[in-house]
Design a protein around this motif. Sequence first.
Motif, PDB file in Angstrom:
ATOM      1  N   ARG A 240      -3.821  11.136  -1.317  1.00 52.74           N
ATOM      2  CA  ARG A 240      -4.765  11.156  -2.719  1.00 52.74           C
ATOM      3  C   ARG A 240      -5.707  12.516  -2.798  1.00 52.74           C
ATOM      4  O   ARG A 240      -6.131  12.971  -1.746  1.00 52.74           O
ATOM      5  CB  ARG A 240      -5.680  10.099  -2.556  1.00 52.74           C
TER       6      ARG A 240
ATOM      7  N   ASN B 216     -12.088   4.669   6.367  1.00 50.97           N
ATOM      8  CA  ASN B 216     -13.237   3.786   5.944  1.00 50.97           C
ATOM      9  C   ASN B 216     -12.607   2.542   4.946  1.00 50.97           C
ATOM     10  O   ASN B 216     -13.280   2.092   4.055  1.00 50.97           O
ATOM     11  CB  ASN B 216     -14.290   4.351   5.113  1.00 50.97           C
ATOM     12  N   ASN B 217     -11.407   2.187   5.529  1.00 49.19           N
ATOM     13  CA  ASN B 217     -10.660   1.059   4.611  1.00 49.19           C
ATOM     14  C   ASN B 217     -10.297   1.270   3.321  1.00 49.19           C
ATOM     15  O   ASN B 217      -9.853   0.339   2.600  1.00 49.19           O
ATOM     16  CB  ASN B 217     -11.489  -0.342   4.782  1.00 49.19           C
ATOM     17  N   GLN B 218     -10.321   2.435   2.835  1.00 50.94           N
ATOM     18  CA  GLN B 218      -9.710   3.001   1.530  1.00 50.94           C
ATOM     19  C   GLN B 218      -8.157   3.855   1.809  1.00 50.94           C
ATOM     20  O   GLN B 218      -8.044   4.460   2.636  1.00 50.94           O
ATOM     21  CB  GLN B 218     -10.576   4.283   1.029  1.00 50.94           C
TER      22      GLN B 218
ATOM     23  N   TYR C 160      -8.867  13.165  -0.944  1.00 47.42           N
ATOM     24  CA  TYR C 160      -8.892  13.328   0.466  1.00 47.42           C
ATOM     25  C   TYR C 160      -8.041  14.232   1.162  1.00 47.42           C
ATOM     26  O   TYR C 160      -7.938  14.531   2.339  1.00 47.42           O
ATOM     27  CB  TYR C 160      -8.464  11.871   0.949  1.00 47.42           C
TER      28      TYR C 160
ATOM     29  N   TYR D 132      -5.698   4.810   6.311  1.00 44.15           N
ATOM     30  CA  TYR D 132      -7.048   4.316   5.638  1.00 44.15           C
ATOM     31  C   TYR D 132      -8.099   5.253   6.179  1.00 44.15           C
ATOM     32  O   TYR D 132      -8.370   5.386   7.254  1.00 44.15           O
ATOM     33  CB  TYR D 132      -7.057   3.217   6.083  1.00 44.15           C
TER      34      TYR D 132
ATOM     35  N   VAL E 210      -5.500   6.039   1.661  1.00 51.03           N
ATOM     36  CA  VAL E 210      -5.637   7.551   1.426  1.00 51.03           C
ATOM     37  C   VAL E 210      -4.456   8.356   1.643  1.00 51.03           C
ATOM     38  O   VAL E 210      -4.397   9.413   0.967  1.00 51.03           O
ATOM     39  CB  VAL E 210      -6.926   8.090   2.323  1.00 51.03           C
TER      40      VAL E 210
ATOM     41  N   ASP F   9       0.921  -1.294   0.073  1.00 53.35           N
ATOM     42  CA  ASP F   9      -0.052   0.042   0.045  1.00 53.35           C
ATOM     43  C   ASP F   9       0.873   1.258   0.048  1.00 53.35           C
ATOM     44  O   ASP F   9       0.593   2.205  -0.705  1.00 53.35           O
ATOM     45  CB  ASP F   9      -0.643   0.000   1.272  1.00 53.35           C
TER      46      ASP F   9
END
Length: 149
Positions: free
Chosen positions: A79, A54-56, A82, A52, A58, A13
Amino acid sequence: MLHVTRTTSDNLDFRELVQLLDQDLSVRDGVEHAFYAQFNKIDKIRHAVVAYYNNQLVGCGAFREFSKEQVEIKRMFVRPEYRGQGVAQAVLAELERWAQELHYTGYVLETGKKQPEAIRLYEKSGYKLIPSYGQYVNVENSVCMQNQA
């Protein structure tokens, strides 16, 4: 909900976000990008964080030892969709906490004049301008900053 995790530069990641960061910097820095890229290799970075929402995936950031007392903050990225939501501040705060746990007492960093949002983040976080250091001396686009634990 925002969650920040400590890891290393081997984390996939983290590597994904660093690729996006390098793409962004390539556009911003233009022909100067090759100069900066040589100093931003992640293979020797042992302290990285990923964020992360909400589990995204970022955001990310990292540090490496700069001196016996200080670390250099590196590879900060959020990102675009965000940004402005506190992700970068959370990443930076986690990096600083981690460095303090390892008994470092200060932080330095280099960013670019073409990254005004990064400069604002660091100023808001208490960083002050310092003379350019190391490879950034006499580099017109470089902005070097420092903060204490």
